[in-house]
Design an enzyme around this catalytic site. Structure first.
Site, mmCIF file in Angstrom:
data_model
loop_
_atom_site.group_PDB
_atom_site.id
_atom_site.type_symbol
_atom_site.label_atom_id
_atom_site.label_comp_id
_atom_site.label_asym_id
_atom_site.label_seq_id
_atom_site.Cartn_x
_atom_site.Cartn_y
_atom_site.Cartn_z
ATOM 1 N N ARG A 33 0.754 -1.156 -0.036
ATOM 2 C CA ARG A 33 0.061 0.124 0.110
ATOM 3 C C ARG A 33 1.001 1.228 -0.097
ATOM 4 N NH1 ARG A 33 -4.703 0.438 4.407
ATOM 5 N NH2 ARG A 33 -2.542 1.006 5.641
ATOM 6 N N LYS B 124 -2.431 6.531 1.248
ATOM 7 C CA LYS B 124 -2.435 7.162 2.736
ATOM 8 C C LYS B 124 -1.151 8.380 2.645
ATOM 9 C CE LYS B 124 -2.183 4.991 7.449
ATOM 10 N NZ LYS B 124 -3.249 5.460 7.831
ATOM 11 N N GLU C 148 -15.966 6.722 4.692
ATOM 12 C CA GLU C 148 -15.224 6.150 5.833
ATOM 13 C C GLU C 148 -14.952 7.296 7.012
ATOM 14 O OE1 GLU C 148 -11.110 5.066 5.248
ATOM 15 O OE2 GLU C 148 -10.841 6.597 3.940
#
Ligand code: PLP
Ligand code: COI
Length: 341
Positions: free
Chosen positions: A80, A183, A219
């Site tokens: 990720r 992220k 989210e």
């Protein structure tokens, strides 16, 4: 070393022995070094400071029932971060270097890994930043990759106790084709104001709707959204601006194993009142039940106000059992860190 109250760690920074730091120059990563000082000497024109080239990850290592130390799903975090790096024009950290760095920094901080039975874990925070000098808008020419570790307990006070969430219609976090799906540090800057407002108003966390229409659930600021329908389906929103949570992938796998119907799909705000359980899932928060969601004057109440619903309780116990090696690791998620140098 100061005595640590392992049972009451909470989620806050404390100094450890060291972090590990690697530099990237002229297209090459160096061998890295363990640094005792928690300070970084940086050029005032470093790209990360001005143009936000900063990516981080969050994962955990556990002291297990058999005494071994295991990192949970490190390759998923590594991949990720590589995805984040590509999207904001930073060099990827090679998998082998990354794993070695994780092992080195954990070994060097073994005294800070919460003992088995305390409920704690070692939170691992890798950070990749553009540290090269850059004053016109462009990727920095040099990068720093570091990993720090902190012993932690529950993120929200009280562990598996439900928290209250809030939706603010005057704040968005991530644009549909922006960077919500990776992220980058800037995503957290984007949510800080609303996050502080939520806390001041008595909510643990804010829930974001899709930025374009404010119709669909996306989210939480810290974690993915999961809902359990009245007929027992596991539902989680699908969108390009949601961070693909590794905890959510884990829970989905365990839910399928348990015979639940797992649905990754659009979730309308109007559906919220139909869920029998709603939770926030992520490395730091694990699986935290949400007992109410407030949007303006409207308060949607979900599940028990104390305790945790039955589905989340069982998923939570199963994921923790795998992490602490109390249950077999059928999926090969846990990576043993050999403690001999
Ligand atoms: N969503 C956001 C915005 C997060 O910050 C996190 C935490 O990492 C998550 C979701 C959960 O992801 P993971 O389960 O990989 O920790
Ligand atoms: C994590 O769960 O690791 C995160 O990065 C979320 C952060 C809010 C602590």
């Amino acid at each position: 070393m100061q005595k640590i109250d392992w049972e009451n760690l909470g989620f806050s920074y404390r100094d450890t022995n060291c972090h590990i730091r690697h530099s990237w120059r002229n297209g090459v990563w160096d061998d890295g070094e363990l640094c005792a000082s928690p300070y970084l000497n940086m050029h005032v024109a470093a790209g990360c400071l001005h143009y936000g080239q900063a990516a981080f990850e969050g994962l955990k290592a556990f002291c297990c029932k058999d005494g071994k130390v295991r990192i949970f799903r490190p390759l998923d975090n590594i991949r990720r971060m590589a995805m984040t790096a590509r999207r904001i024009c930073m060099p990827e950290v090679p998998e082998e270097l990354y794993i070695k760095a994780l092992e080195r920094v954990i070994r060097a901080n073994r005294a800070f890994i919460p003992p088995y039975g305390t409920g704690g874990s070692l939170y691992i925070r890798p950070l990749l930043i553009g540290s090269g000098v850059q004053i016109g808008i462009a990727p920095a020419g040099e990068y720093t990759f570091l990993i720090l570790v902190v012993p932690v307990g529950a993120y929200y006070k009280g562990g598996l106790h439900p928290v209250k969430a809030v939706i603010y219609d005057d704040f968005d976090r991530a644009a549909p084709l922006g960077v919500g799906g990776i992220k980058v540090a800037g995503n957290y800057a984007a949510s800080l104001f609303a996050h502080e407002k939520a806390k001041m108003e008595g909510f643990a966390v804010e829930l974001y709707l899709d930025a374009k229409t404010h119709t669909f659930v996306e989210e939480f600021a810290t974690s993915n959204f999961v809902g359990i329908t009245a007929d027992g389906a596991y539902v989680t929103p699908e969108s390009t601006s949601i961070l693909p949570s590794i905890t959510n992938l884990t829970l989905m796998e365990l839910a399928r194993e348990q015979g639940l119907d797992v649905q990754a799909r659009s979730v309308r705000f109007d559906e919220l009142e139909n869920f029998s359980e709603i939770g926030a899932c992520g490395t730091a928060v694990v699986l935290t039940p949400v007992c109410s969601i407030t949007r303006g004057e409207r308060v949607i109440r979900i599940g028990p106000e104390q305790g945790c619903g039955a589905v989340f309780q069982s998923l939570y116990e199963r994921v923790q059992a795998i992490q602490y090696s109390e249950a077999p690791d059928r999926y090969g998620w846990c990576h043993v860190v050999e403690m001999d140098d």
